[in-house]
Design an enzyme around this catalytic site. Structure first.
Site, PDB file in Angstrom:
ATOM      1  N   CYS A  44     -37.215  -1.859  76.401  1.00 36.74           N
ATOM      2  CA  CYS A  44     -37.312  -2.431  75.053  1.00 36.74           C
ATOM      3  C   CYS A  44     -36.027  -2.335  74.240  1.00 36.74           C
ATOM      4  CB  CYS A  44     -38.439  -1.747  74.279  1.00 36.74           C
ATOM      5  SG  CYS A  44     -40.071  -1.859  75.049  1.00 36.74           S
ATOM      6  N   HIS A 105     -37.998  -1.435  66.771  1.00 37.28           N
ATOM      7  CA  HIS A 105     -37.583  -0.465  67.805  1.00 37.28           C
ATOM      8  C   HIS A 105     -36.075  -0.386  67.987  1.00 37.28           C
ATOM      9  CE1 HIS A 105     -38.813   1.593  71.859  1.00 37.28           C
ATOM     10  NE2 HIS A 105     -38.383   2.446  70.948  1.00 37.28           N
TER      11      HIS A 105
END
Length: 540
Positions: A44, A105
């Site tokens: 990610c 994130h």
């Protein structure tokens, strides 16, 4: 529109005939589908950094040399540096209203709570609603632990040992078996409380610390309620489009699905043929359908570019007694966190723009998530800010509009953490796409196709096998990477190795810098080294 951890094999238009994705399939039918669309990293944080900036994550300091390859705590100080330029910032400079709904994130603060140096608002998004962090199993009770689970267990055991030692000392003192001073008991009590705090505060309260929702820079839900998350994200995304329908806008809808812990709205639970994971994918399809409907209803279709993708491949090792929790990567080997294997980096790539892009076209040329940055900045006529910035992506419009069937990517570099794992070469004038693997992850158990013992593959030390010579595949004829090429089977074998030269070894590792007696220069016989230069000679 980006899904989290979605496998390319989970979508109908990419070959899945059991999970129902009619809205995503419609997007492909009305637009352009890319079949060799590549994430810049198989995890990610680095993948999203490259996506936002058009640059490999290593350039932003987001390539790891150890086991931790993504941000683990929202209260950490790491993230996308404020010196980086995102496509949102570039479009914001051109007068676009920019919004991010969903997962970020890429960090929040640097030095102080509230400095927001990594926050989406700092990186060009005028409006942010969603998860400044990501989903972890820790976000839902009963789903297990993701964040440094082995360290959590060690700290818990130390806490128990401290408590046992304290109890033993108190019992010994009370029973008069041995004289134990109060200061010793106080010291052991303090150490036990310290061990308990180091374990309990950061880890047992993770759901409170990490699993939150923010609106811009304000925390509005802590911990977040997963049962209402889908409805909130969809409503915010639709609302953003409706508020900005009469002006240029950019919306990045970054879905929390299909990352674990899996969660579904009541209308989708138990409806698919693939358990909870299938339910999640079908809910994603519903949300994409509502976004298409919103754009069409407002009469924006003909001047709105819509894009659908995933941040990387599906997590094939993620399963429990209730079934598979990670995605399917089709015919491609590997998955999430597996460096250069195709299953971890080949993702869906669908673009729709009625009247501008040809409907139903399919292109197999190598393209990248990093290409979105130069594509959007080109469309927004933004040119000045990239003068001194190295961008690794290329404008996709010539391919998407059908003016060429070949992208500008001759080479692509596939990193596992900070390490160059593989190189892809698309030679000019050739249909072949060669991929050279310098190392590969060690599957566990051997031959299993994944790192099931550790649940995620790592990029360093004993977790990988280095290959000399490297392993070579031709993805044009062998997309599943099952038949390595040899000098006997591939006439261009040596040329491929020369074009994709082996990466430079780290010259500052402990192995390299420690003293080795057999490498010591010496005048005389080692170890009896010593001499004095004759300084009476005259220089010519």
């Amino acid at each position: 529109m980006m899904v989290d951890d979605l496998g390319i094999g989970d979508i109908g238009c990419y070959g899945n005939d059991t999970i129902r994705t009619p809205n995503i399939d419609r997007l492909a039918a009305e637009g352009v589908k890319l079949t060799q669309h590549i994430a810049a990293a198989p995890l990610c944080t680095p993948s999203r950094a490259a996506f936002h900036t058009g640059r490999y994550a290593l350039r932003s300091g987001l390539g790891s040399t150890g086991r931790v390859q993504v941000l683990l705590f929202l209260a950490g100080s790491g993230g996308l540096p404020p010196t980086e330029t995102t496509f949102a910032k570039r479009l914001q400079e051109q007068g676009y209203t920019t919004g991010l709904v969903g997962k970020w994130h890429l960090g929040v603060n640097c030095e102080l709570r509230g400095d927001h140096c990594h926050h989406p608002n700092t990186h060009g998004f005028s409006y942010f609603y969603g998860l400044p962090f990501t989903l972890f199993n820790d976000c839902r009770p009963g789903e297990g632990k993701d964040v440094l689970a082995d360290l959590q267990n060690t700290l818990w055991q130390l806490t128990l040992l401290g408590a046992l030692a304290l109890l033993s000392l108190v019992c010994v003192r009370v029973c008069g078996l041995v004289e134990v001073s109060v200061s010793v008991i106080v010291a052991v009590t303090c150490l036990s409380l310290l061990a308990f705090s180091v374990w309990f505060v950061p880890f047992e309260l993770l759901m409170t610390w990490n699993c939150i929702i923010m609106r811009n820079q304000e925390v509005v839900e802590q911990p977040m309620d997963l049962d209402t998350l889908s409805q909130k994200l969809l409503g915010e995304a639709q609302g953003f489009i409706e508020r900005n329908a009469d002006r240029p806008f950019l919306l990045f809808l970054s879905l929390a699905h299909v990352h674990t812990p899996l969660f579904s709205s009541p209308g989708f639970a138990g409806k698919s043929r693939h358990g909870r994971y299938g339910d999640n994918v079908e809910e994603v399809d519903y949300m994409i359908g509502r976004m298409i409907e919103t754009v069409d209803r407002l009469g924006l279709a003909n001047n709105t570019l819509m894009y659908f993708t995933s941040d990387h491949g599906g997590h094939i090792e993620d399963a429990d007694e209730r079934g598979q929790k990670g995605g399917w990567n089709g015919i491609y080997k590997g998955g999430k966190a597996m460096g250069g294997w195709e299953g971890g980096i080949r993702v869906p790539g669908i673009f729709r723009w009625p009247g501008r892009l040809p409907a139903g076209r399919v292109f197999d040329t190598p393209t990248s998530l990093m290409d979105l940055y130069p594509t959007l900045t080109h469309l927004a006529s933004a040119t000045h800010s990239d003068r001194y910035v190295c961008v690794d992506g290329y404008d996709l419009m010539p391919v998407l509009e059908g003016r060429t069937e070949r992208s500008q990517h001759e080479f692509m570099f596939h990193y596992c953490g900070a390490y160059l794992n593989a190189v892809r070469w698309h030679p000019p004038g050739s249909e072949s796409v060669y991929k050279v693997h310098f190392f590969t992850p060690n599957f566990s158990p051997p031959g299993s196709g994944g790192c099931y013992d550790t649940k995620v593959c790592l990029c360093h030390g004993s977790h990988v096998t280095h290959h000399s010579p490297p392993i070579v595949f031709d993805l044009h004829t062998d997309p599943s990477e099952s038949r390595p090429l040899t000098p006997d089977t591939e006439p261009r074998y040596q040329e491929v190795l020369q074009q994709t030269a082996r990466p430079v070894l780290n010259q500052l590792s402990w192995e390299k810098i420690l003293w080795r007696p057999w490498l010591q220069p010496c005048c005389g016989t080692f170890p009896f080294c010593g001499c004095t230069e004759n300084t009476t000679s005259t220089l010519a």
